[in-house]
Design a protein around this motif. Sequence first.
Motif, PDB file in Angstrom:
ATOM      1  N   VAL A  54       8.553  10.900   6.280  1.00 65.13           N
ATOM      2  CA  VAL A  54       9.264  10.778   6.989  1.00 65.13           C
ATOM      3  C   VAL A  54      10.670  10.778   7.049  1.00 65.13           C
ATOM      4  CG1 VAL A  54      10.036  11.388   9.417  1.00 65.13           C
ATOM      5  CG2 VAL A  54       7.665  11.456   9.100  1.00 65.13           C
ATOM      6  N   GLU A  55      12.016  11.251   6.887  1.00 63.97           N
ATOM      7  CA  GLU A  55      13.534  11.285   6.346  1.00 63.97           C
ATOM      8  C   GLU A  55      14.365  11.062   7.634  1.00 63.97           C
ATOM      9  OE1 GLU A  55      15.392   9.686   2.090  1.00 63.97           O
ATOM     10  OE2 GLU A  55      16.043  11.756   3.652  1.00 63.97           O
ATOM     11  N   ALA A  56      15.090   9.913   8.121  1.00 67.69           N
ATOM     12  CA  ALA A  56      16.223  10.973   9.002  1.00 67.69           C
ATOM     13  C   ALA A  56      17.060  10.632   8.407  1.00 67.69           C
ATOM     14  CB  ALA A  56      16.272   9.438  10.005  1.00 67.69           C
ATOM     15  N   TYR A  57      18.478  11.830   8.132  1.00 72.12           N
ATOM     16  CA  TYR A  57      19.599  11.549   7.779  1.00 72.12           C
ATOM     17  C   TYR A  57      20.917  12.099   8.091  1.00 72.12           C
ATOM     18  CZ  TYR A  57      18.556  17.000   8.009  1.00 72.12           C
ATOM     19  OH  TYR A  57      17.833  17.749   8.574  1.00 72.12           O
ATOM     20  N   THR A  58      21.740  11.681   7.817  1.00 65.49           N
ATOM     21  CA  THR A  58      22.727  11.318   8.835  1.00 65.49           C
ATOM     22  C   THR A  58      23.911  11.947   7.488  1.00 65.49           C
ATOM     23  OG1 THR A  58      24.555  11.407  10.692  1.00 65.49           O
ATOM     24  CG2 THR A  58      23.646  10.063   9.431  1.00 65.49           C
ATOM     25  N   GLU A  59      25.277  12.788   8.610  1.00 66.65           N
ATOM     26  CA  GLU A  59      26.286  12.900   8.006  1.00 66.65           C
ATOM     27  C   GLU A  59      27.626  12.968   8.745  1.00 66.65           C
ATOM     28  OE1 GLU A  59      26.919  17.522   6.100  1.00 66.65           O
ATOM     29  OE2 GLU A  59      25.154  16.150   4.684  1.00 66.65           O
ATOM     30  N   PHE A  60      28.685  12.894   8.608  1.00 69.21           N
ATOM     31  CA  PHE A  60      30.280  12.754   9.432  1.00 69.21           C
ATOM     32  C   PHE A  60      31.233  12.916   8.508  1.00 69.21           C
ATOM     33  CE2 PHE A  60      33.186  11.275  11.416  1.00 69.21           C
ATOM     34  CZ  PHE A  60      33.537  11.842  12.279  1.00 69.21           C
ATOM     35  N   GLN A  61      32.017  14.362   8.370  1.00 69.84           N
ATOM     36  CA  GLN A  61      33.106  14.157   8.070  1.00 69.84           C
ATOM     37  C   GLN A  61      34.076  14.477   9.558  1.00 69.84           C
ATOM     38  OE1 GLN A  61      30.633  17.275   7.263  1.00 69.84           O
ATOM     39  NE2 GLN A  61      29.502  15.813   5.689  1.00 69.84           N
ATOM     40  N   TYR A  62      35.764  13.798   8.717  1.00 73.39           N
ATOM     41  CA  TYR A  62      37.067  13.570   9.344  1.00 73.39           C
ATOM     42  C   TYR A  62      38.378  14.285   8.430  1.00 73.39           C
ATOM     43  CZ  TYR A  62      39.963  12.284  11.990  1.00 73.39           C
ATOM     44  OH  TYR A  62      41.733  12.576  12.897  1.00 73.39           O
ATOM     45  N   THR A  63      39.048  15.057   9.120  1.00 78.17           N
ATOM     46  CA  THR A  63      40.019  15.427   8.236  1.00 78.17           C
ATOM     47  C   THR A  63      40.781  15.428   9.280  1.00 78.17           C
ATOM     48  OG1 THR A  63      41.321  16.501   6.604  1.00 78.17           O
ATOM     49  CG2 THR A  63      40.228  17.737   8.392  1.00 78.17           C
ATOM     50  N   ASN A  64      42.281  14.946   8.652  1.00 76.19           N
ATOM     51  CA  ASN A  64      43.686  15.414   9.933  1.00 76.19           C
ATOM     52  C   ASN A  64      44.221  15.608   9.105  1.00 76.19           C
ATOM     53  OD1 ASN A  64      45.953  13.435  10.765  1.00 76.19           O
ATOM     54  ND2 ASN A  64      45.045  14.363  12.601  1.00 76.19           N
ATOM     55  N   ASN A  65      45.108  16.739   9.072  1.00 75.43           N
ATOM     56  CA  ASN A  65      46.096  17.270   7.742  1.00 75.43           C
ATOM     57  C   ASN A  65      47.462  17.920   8.812  1.00 75.43           C
ATOM     58  OD1 ASN A  65      46.911  17.906   4.951  1.00 75.43           O
ATOM     59  ND2 ASN A  65      47.039  19.453   6.565  1.00 75.43           N
ATOM     60  N   VAL A  66      48.735  16.974   8.499  1.00 73.24           N
ATOM     61  CA  VAL A  66      50.173  17.407   9.506  1.00 73.24           C
ATOM     62  C   VAL A  66      50.669  18.008   8.471  1.00 73.24           C
ATOM     63  CG1 VAL A  66      51.738  16.604  10.162  1.00 73.24           C
ATOM     64  CG2 VAL A  66      49.651  15.586  10.594  1.00 73.24           C
ATOM     65  N   SER A  67      51.813  19.696   8.005  1.00 73.37           N
ATOM     66  CA  SER A  67      52.426  19.758   7.623  1.00 73.37           C
ATOM     67  C   SER A  67      52.652  20.916   7.784  1.00 73.37           C
ATOM     68  CB  SER A  67      50.866  20.953   6.291  1.00 73.37           C
ATOM     69  OG  SER A  67      50.717  22.133   7.057  1.00 73.37           O
ATOM     70  N   ASP A  68      54.671  20.698   7.376  1.00 69.49           N
ATOM     71  CA  ASP A  68      55.494  21.812   8.126  1.00 69.49           C
ATOM     72  C   ASP A  68      55.710  23.408   7.637  1.00 69.49           C
ATOM     73  OD1 ASP A  68      56.688  19.973  10.232  1.00 69.49           O
ATOM     74  OD2 ASP A  68      56.941  18.547   7.974  1.00 69.49           O
ATOM     75  N   ALA A  69      54.927  23.848   7.724  1.00 71.95           N
ATOM     76  CA  ALA A  69      55.488  25.447   7.618  1.00 71.95           C
ATOM     77  C   ALA A  69      57.039  25.603   7.493  1.00 71.95           C
ATOM     78  CB  ALA A  69      55.144  26.270   8.512  1.00 71.95           C
TER      79      ALA A  69
END
Length: 995
Positions: free
Chosen positions: A335-350
């Motif tokens: 029995v294996e427990a697993y987790t993952e987490f991703q985060y991003t913050n992107n600032v751009s000018d058009a």
Amino acid sequence: MLQRKPLTMAVSAAIGASAFLVAAPSSAQQEQMVEEVVVTGSRLQTNPNLVSATPVLSVSGEQAQIRGNTRIEDFINVLPQAFAAQASETANGATGTAQLNLRGLGAIRTLVLINGRRLPLGSSSSPAANLDLIPTQLVERVDIVTGGASAVYGSDAVSGVANFVLKKDFEGIEIGGQYGANYNANDDGPWDQVQAAAGFPSADSTIDGDEALLYGIMGVNTEDGRGNLTFYASYEDREEILQGDRAVSACALGTGSGPTSFAGYQCGGSSNFRSFGDPADGSGRRVFLEDDGTAVPFTGGSGQLYNFGPVNFFQRPSERYQFSMSGHYEVAPDVEAYTEFQYTNNVSDAQIAPTATFSPLWDVNCDNPFIQNNPGIPLTEAYGCTAADIAEGTIKESTRTNYRNVEGGGRNSRLTNTAFRWVGGLEGSFNDIWRWNVFAQYSQTSDESFDSNYFVADLVNQALNVVLDDDGNPVCRDQTGGCVPYNIFQRTADGQSFVTQEALDFIQGVGVSSGSTTQSVFGGDIQVNLGEYGVSLPWTDAGVGLLVGAEYRTDELDFRPDQALRTGGLGGAIQPPVSGEVDVSEVFAEVEVPIITGARFAEELTFRGQYRYSQYEAFGNDVGNDFNTNAYGASLSWAPTSDVKLRAQYQRAVRAPNIVELYDGLANGLPNLTSKGTQIINGTEVEVFDPCSGPNPLASFDVCARTGVTEGQYGSIADTASGQAGSITGGNPNLDPEVADTVTFGVVITPEALPGLTVSIDYFDITIEDAIAQGVPAQVTFDNCLAGNLSFCDFIRRGPRGDLEGNQPGFGFVQTQVNIAERATSGVDLQVNYSFDLSGGHTVGIDYASTILDSLALTPFPGGEDVECAGFFGNACQDGGIGTGANPEYRHRLNVSWYTPWNVSLIGTWRYFGETDNDDTTDEFQSTFDAINYLDLTASYDITDKITARVGALNVLGEQPPVFTGAGPSLGNGNTYPTIFEIGTQLFGTVTARF
């Protein structure tokens, strides 16, 4: 919240039951847990040695670092299966996200996964998955699945699946940095001469678009060897590339002849520059204000158009932070427990060109002191003001007072996109027979657009209504709010404007929109090798595999524009609020039936089947909808020998309508029209997009009347600026799911006589019925109406002046969402991988992937004529939501690597993009994009066992992009398609250290 249906409760019960069933195996059953292997295209892993029938292109994540690709979209878009979508080269129409568009059928029809689990909605304005969540340097490999896979993964897996498999058991520390820039000599083609003919400066050789990346990876195993934690963080800063710094885009090109043109091209642009007069009552005329303030007849020729090219971004500047964490731990035997987490913050000018007083929306008073006694044609005459009108201060309504806000600078949208995604679960096995998995997933995105340097329409009209006060000073008639007169009617002899900063401060405004999405997923499955219970066919020792599972998913979206954006008060474009929720409850199953193994002419013969039933509930804007879908598939794999493996599959895939498609309010869009030729206006040759426009329309009155032109309007209608028309867009709460049929069959050859060689050839055919589309493409509607198909004429609503110009709410082409279209593509994928050793410790690797595109077609309405896009470029397909502006019949990517015994490796990539023809066959001048060959080179050197340096150049030969004057947003930008074609040579250097 929505009322839950019986299936919802059944799904929840099934998930809980599967967790309970496997929660406590006896100690006698507990063995070393088998490490999970992520297999793309199936969840069933009972017989991992059997041949898969699903065509999968796997690319090592290391290739992104070898190519110097800091962004996942740049890495994936070199593959022949990938077509361009939202990327950093998108300016006009940018969402701030990065998207993946497999097979050219639209990014919303490509399902993107991390470790086999879906990404959330990309943003509140663009639901396709945002690739910015994927940590580039942490990617172990990416698997590209051809065709539908909805029976395995659910909705959206129509044109394909991209599964990004991340490194799982990283141990140690890795730190890396990269710096790069883009170089362009700007010495190819006739563009310098075109700009010189128009009096514009030419672009010199330049290095720009600098980008810097820092990242770190740290991983540690537990002391008992039962688990691992891996952390990742990165920071990236990317600078802009301006169109003015590239010869091909330094001016907005048009076609024409005469003294201001060269080689058939001229610097064109937008007629929304300095044109005045022409009130709605027909009493005046339209004039143009020269640099010195002299009013002359308006022709719309090159010298009277605003060159909007230079200030537009070819590459948006951006700053991005990423963080990722993953972990797993064997909490009990098997029995294996697993987790993952991703985060991003992107600032751009058009950034795009300065705003303007677009369309005939502006009122001018005849006693305005700024229009009295000007040089050239009297502006009072242009506005149709009589002496009595001047004396009485008559207001001329809906005039063409079209002025470009060059003093205020380019329009800018600061786009902020933040997202995170969390996954947690348990997996295990018992008796070496059963495997199970339960998980929960939660994701959230937030986005904000801060739009500046836009006109506030009501304030502009207030500032245009100017009179003299008792002291003879010009003032606003209505001085509410501190109104400052806006003097756009006068200029100094040396070309200086009289517009003041105080006036700009009054009439310019900002618009702010913000939004969010959330996604919750709960799921579980259990699989069994029934062969352990004697369930197998008599011609094989391999048992039948079975998997059953259930999932529940909720997607919520909320988009909140401010009052100015909601009402169109900022620049004329309406952005309605959107809010909604879609819940789906699903049950699914997979079966694998080995038929024969180990026989003569049948080393293996295996049947596989998949099925998924989904029950949807949707609610938004006080309107509800519910529907069901059935997705299923069947495949057969046959290996007559160990060297040859044949495979074939059929998939019925589905895509449910997303929240924006269902519940978006009425807004206005800007579709692109194709040039219909030229006409002479006051002695000047002018390109024409609306054949019913101008003093000498290309189409007869009877033809134009079908499109809504009145007899009084005929011969006095203004053309669309740069071919950009208006449209009426909006959602449809009664949409049905799309249904797609996918057929693939192919062969994999791994000759024993030639170790290291793998060749695969696969045919694919994807047909989407009831495709959701923004109505019929504007050009298709227009052409059919002009040709006499009157049913299309009902979808054209000309403005009060008879024109089709954009930014007129309620007018243009009707393009609300509807199940109307059919999209289809077919072709052949070819892959060759070969690696071999040479004497002296050298190794050579060859990796070739290509696509031969037989068809990429759009049927815009039932019974309509197919619009074929394979082998073509232009607007007909792009505006129909298929392809990417240019769609060659043949593309390939060939990597050749040479690994030496001297700690040096050299990698070369040849990218080939085949010839394409203009989808507008009447355009004989811009008829063809020639084939393009790109050469990329990278050299790596292991300074020590722990430090590697790498330098490279993409597009070493400096190939320039092809030019098409009709290339419009969002994928068209700067007279070309920069998301497809290179705009320079990308240079980079990287240093990586491992500890």
